[in-house]
Design an enzyme around this catalytic site. Structure first.
Site, PDB file in Angstrom:
ATOM      1  N   GLU A 101       0.823  -1.191   0.000  1.00  9.68           N
ATOM      2  CA  GLU A 101       0.000   0.000   0.000  1.00  9.68           C
ATOM      3  C   GLU A 101       0.858   1.242   0.000  1.00  9.68           C
ATOM      4  O   GLU A 101       1.985   1.254   0.484  1.00  9.68           O
ATOM      5  CB  GLU A 101      -0.922  -0.019   1.211  1.00  9.68           C
ATOM      6  CG  GLU A 101      -1.884  -1.183   1.101  1.00  9.68           C
ATOM      7  CD  GLU A 101      -3.012  -1.125   2.089  1.00  9.68           C
ATOM      8  OE1 GLU A 101      -4.012  -1.792   1.842  1.00  9.68           O
ATOM      9  OE2 GLU A 101      -2.884  -0.428   3.098  1.00  9.68           O
ATOM     10  N   CYS A 117       3.608   8.455   0.616  1.00  7.15           N
ATOM     11  CA  CYS A 117       4.071   7.549   1.656  1.00  7.15           C
ATOM     12  C   CYS A 117       4.188   6.175   1.001  1.00  7.15           C
ATOM     13  O   CYS A 117       3.193   5.647   0.497  1.00  7.15           O
ATOM     14  CB  CYS A 117       3.040   7.535   2.790  1.00  7.15           C
ATOM     15  SG  CYS A 117       3.406   6.339   4.065  1.00  7.15           S
ATOM     16  N   CYS A 124       6.242  -6.640   7.557  1.00  3.26           N
ATOM     17  CA  CYS A 124       7.386  -6.142   8.311  1.00  3.26           C
ATOM     18  C   CYS A 124       7.768  -7.155   9.369  1.00  3.26           C
ATOM     19  O   CYS A 124       6.904  -7.801   9.974  1.00  3.26           O
ATOM     20  CB  CYS A 124       7.047  -4.812   8.981  1.00  3.26           C
ATOM     21  SG  CYS A 124       8.454  -4.095   9.877  1.00  3.26           S
ATOM     22  N   CYS A 128       6.516  -4.512  16.035  1.00  3.20           N
ATOM     23  CA  CYS A 128       6.068  -3.495  17.006  1.00  3.20           C
ATOM     24  C   CYS A 128       4.606  -3.748  17.359  1.00  3.20           C
ATOM     25  O   CYS A 128       3.779  -3.990  16.470  1.00  3.20           O
ATOM     26  CB  CYS A 128       6.252  -2.096  16.426  1.00  3.20           C
ATOM     27  SG  CYS A 128       7.938  -1.800  15.861  1.00  3.20           S
ATOM     28  N   CYS A 131       1.531  -1.643  15.815  1.00  3.62           N
ATOM     29  CA  CYS A 131       1.499  -1.419  14.365  1.00  3.62           C
ATOM     30  C   CYS A 131       0.756  -2.516  13.628  1.00  3.62           C
ATOM     31  O   CYS A 131       1.027  -3.700  13.819  1.00  3.62           O
ATOM     32  CB  CYS A 131       2.926  -1.319  13.848  1.00  3.62           C
ATOM     33  SG  CYS A 131       3.042  -1.182  12.054  1.00  3.62           S
ATOM     34  N   CYS A 350      -0.727   6.121   9.386  1.00  2.00           N
ATOM     35  CA  CYS A 350       0.448   5.382   9.856  1.00  2.00           C
ATOM     36  C   CYS A 350       0.051   4.116  10.598  1.00  2.00           C
ATOM     37  O   CYS A 350      -0.814   4.138  11.453  1.00  2.00           O
ATOM     38  CB  CYS A 350       1.253   6.204  10.846  1.00  2.00           C
ATOM     39  SG  CYS A 350       1.552   7.873  10.356  1.00  2.00           S
TER      40      CYS A 350
END
Ligand code: SAH
Ligand code: SF4
Length: 360
Positions: A101, A117, A124, A128, A131, A350
């Site tokens: 994305e 962005c 990932c 975290c 997230c 984010c």
């Protein structure tokens, strides 16, 4: 840093054999036997404002040759979700069916500048806890041609129409420094004067604090701007929400920034996701200011109220607390802004760039 051996570093199966046309420099095109001007061919490939019908305009001989030596596929824009604030979230599909994305964020009215962005990995590995991307794990690294393709495909459809109107932030899916080799090749391609010609000050790489990668990136040219996701003020708390801190703690991270040695006009961005009851007390603000030390007034500290999502029970503090926290930092001499995440209504903000993966 992982190269080659890790499962997430393998190219997509369709890309094995032929290099992506978007990952080749003029000298690579020449070495592959380009029958015309390699520089002109590069220019036509990397300037989407000269394209027609979503593809570069190449002479028949060059096109035939190029199709024999390189893969001309671009990531396809498979979904577009406009947000009320003018941002558009895009889902792009890669050759192996996996999706990434990106978010297109125009500046305010009558300004042609646009910030993208963009993603550096599918998923990932950093884990975290706050997230959404982290919760999906890592599927693989993006290839340099896929990073370029992501940008060029977006530009061809949504603009801006010139490279100098574009700003890139690697704050989409993935930890860019976990894919540093491909990332930096992409940055060199993006900055090439015969292509988009981006200035290195128009590219920001955001990292969760992979110190080995920060130290390596510090020595590379062109060197982009660095953003650092801090998100906690004690090792105990940071190691709980950001596992990378168990390897490189806050003191080690601060050392890496000193070693980076910001040049004139180069500013760090510090990102601090505010999480209710986790990192939003006055003690946190004091520790944060201490940790920043002499960086606190000349660099940017960005407070980002947590974007809540299904994969986590964490909550954002209320608006009063956000303002209070900013005030505590300002009173200690920090330069603070609160980032009003754009695209919240479309889950494009984010940490919300997560997508069920197409089979493939
Ligand atoms: N992996 C890199 C870049 C992608 S994340 C990094 O961590 O820096 C981009 C930013 O989004 C980071 O600053 C991260 O802390 C922040 N972020 C992650 N999850 C978030 C959430 N749920 N709400 C708000 N910001 C979030
Ligand atoms: Fe990865 Fe950044 Fe999300 Fe952490 S915050 S899981 S490093 S994308």
């Amino acid at each position: 840093m992982a190269t080659g051996a890790m499962p997430w570093d393998r190219p997509a199966p369709e890309r094995e054999g032929l290099p992506s046309a978007w990952s080749l420099f003029p000298e690579d095109l020449a070495a592959l036997g380009c029958p015309g001007s390699a520089l002109e061919t590069f220019r036509r490939l990397h300037r989407p404002w000269t394209w027609e019908a979503g593809a570069p305009v190449l002479g028949p001989a060059i096109r035939r040759w190029l199709e024999g030596v390189a893969d001309l596929a671009l990531p396809g824009i498979v979904e577009r979700q406009p947000s009320e604030d003018g941002a558009t979230k895009l889902a792009l599909q890669l050759a192996d069916g996996k999706r990434i994305e990106a978010v297109h964020m125009p500046r305010r009215v009558r300004n042609p500048r646009v910030t993208y962005c963009v993603s550096s990995q599918v998923g990932c590995a950093m884990g975290c806890t706050f997230c959404a991307t982290g919760s999906m794990g890592i599927l693989r690294n993006l290839q340099p041609g896929e990073i370029l393709g992501q940008v060029l495909a977006m530009m061809a459809v949504l603009g801006p129409t010139r490279g100098h109107e574009l700003t890139l932030v690697f704050m989409g899916m993935g930890e860019p420094l976990h894919n540093l080799e491909h990332l930096h090749r992409a940055i060199r391609l993006l900055c090439h004067p015969a292509g988009l010609g981006l200035g290195k000050g128009r590219i920001t790489v955001s990292t969760s604090g992979l110190v080995s990668g920060i130290e390596k990136l510090a020595t590379l040219e062109p060197r982009p701007l660095l953003a650092l996701s801090l998100n906690a003020t004690s090792d105990e708390a940071r190691s709980r929400t950001m596992p990378v801190n168990r390897v490189w703690n806050l003191a080690r991270l601060r050392q890496a920034l000193d070693a980076w040695g910001p040049r004139r006009g180069e500013k760090f961005t510090f990102e601090y996701v505010l999480i209710a009851g986790e990192n939003d007390t006055e003690d946190d603000a004091a520790r944060l200011a201490d940790w920043l030390g002499d960086l606190r007034s000349a660099h940017n500290l960005n407070l980002i109220p947590l974007n809540e999502h299904e994969a986590s029970a964490l909550r954002a503090p209320d608006e009063t607390r956000v303002q209070q926290f900013a005030g505590w930092l300002k009173a200690r001499g920090c330069f603070v802004t609160v980032r009003r995440s754009r695209g919240r209504d479309i889950q494009g903000a984010c940490g919300q760039l997560v997508k069920p993966v197409a089979r493939g």
